[in-house]
Design an enzyme around this catalytic site. Structure first.
Site, PDB file in Angstrom:
ATOM      1  N   HIS A   1     -10.078   1.460   1.270  1.00 25.15           N
ATOM      2  CA  HIS A   1      -9.648   2.822   1.628  1.00 25.15           C
ATOM      3  C   HIS A   1     -10.839   3.761   1.724  1.00 25.15           C
ATOM      4  CE1 HIS A   1      -5.312   2.864   1.837  1.00 25.15           C
ATOM      5  NE2 HIS A   1      -5.192   2.244   0.669  1.00 25.15           N
TER       6      HIS A   1
ATOM      7  N   CYS B   1       0.856  -1.181   0.000  1.00 23.52           N
ATOM      8  CA  CYS B   1       0.000   0.000   0.000  1.00 23.52           C
ATOM      9  C   CYS B   1       0.892   1.231   0.000  1.00 23.52           C
ATOM     10  CB  CYS B   1      -0.889  -0.022   1.244  1.00 23.52           C
ATOM     11  SG  CYS B   1      -1.989   1.399   1.390  1.00 23.52           S
TER      12      CYS B   1
ATOM     13  N   HIS C   1      -8.837  -3.497  -2.526  1.00 27.19           N
ATOM     14  CA  HIS C   1      -7.952  -2.674  -1.696  1.00 27.19           C
ATOM     15  C   HIS C   1      -8.402  -1.205  -1.704  1.00 27.19           C
ATOM     16  CE1 HIS C   1      -3.744  -1.785  -0.175  1.00 27.19           C
ATOM     17  NE2 HIS C   1      -4.133  -0.590  -0.594  1.00 27.19           N
ATOM     18  N   GLU C   2      -8.688  -0.683  -2.886  1.00 28.08           N
ATOM     19  CA  GLU C   2      -9.048   0.744  -2.985  1.00 28.08           C
ATOM     20  C   GLU C   2     -10.413   1.032  -2.369  1.00 28.08           C
ATOM     21  OE1 GLU C   2      -6.610   2.610  -3.536  1.00 28.08           O
ATOM     22  OE2 GLU C   2      -5.339   1.074  -4.429  1.00 28.08           O
TER      23      GLU C   2
END
Length: 188
Positions: free
Chosen positions: A143, A96, A139-140
């Protein structure tokens, strides 16, 4: 276009949920352009708005899919659907840009589909199964929900990751961002 500083674990922007994009403004277009520029400068697979200190529900990606094709785009207001089994490959390290220079085996679903809109308001559907893109989509979106991949690690790997973060000394030195124009992620 401008390369923006990338927030580091410990920055409050990374733990907050994002706000839905209701209107595409010139300011938002500039943000997206800057995010592409920043992601490219940092050699990232993707970058979410909170990683550059913005609270909007959007991310950019630039990585390969399961067939090895480079896929690149921006998605506003993404909705994530995970599919396929959960895979934990000890040989595959997830990293990351907000935890620069570190990487840990992270369990993720094999496939992911994100539905959202582009900067023109057109519907966008991005899907991958088994490629870097699948992992990046998951993953995004994490966030955008105020979560880091560190939160998905097994307890032993999480302890290892938190020790690595502590050893980097970012908190002790009060470092909350890094500039990919000035250094490589491994050197932060």
């Amino acid at each position: 276009m401008t390369v923006r500083p990338i927030t580091i674990v410990g920055h409050r922007a990374l733990s907050q949920r994002t706000r839905r994009v209701r209107e595409v403004t010139d300011e938002l277009r500039t943000l997206v352009e800057d995010m592409f520029e920043t992601n490219d400068a940092a050699s990232g697979a993707g970058l979410a708005a909170p990683q550059v200190g913005a609270r909007w529900r959007l991310f950019v990606y630039s990585c390969t899919d399961a067939e090895g094709a480079l896929r690149r785009g921006a998605i506003l207001n993404p909705v994530l659907e995970r599919f396929g089994g959960i895979v934990l490959d000890e040989e595959t390290l997830e990293g990351c840009l907000s935890v620069p220079g570190e990487g840990f085996s992270t369990a993720r679903h094999r496939g992911a589909r994100v539905t959202g809109t582009d900067l023109e308001g057109a519907e966008v559907v991005v899907e991958d199964e088994g490629g870097v893109l699948s992992r990046a989509l998951q993953h995004e979106v994490d966030h955008l929900d105020g979560s880091l991949y560190l939160d998905r690690l097994t307890p032993a790997r999480r302890r290892e990751a938190l020790d690595a973060v502590r050893d980097r000394g970012w908190r002790a030195r009060r470092i909350l961002t890094w500039d990919p124009r000035e250094m490589d992620a491994a050197d932060v």
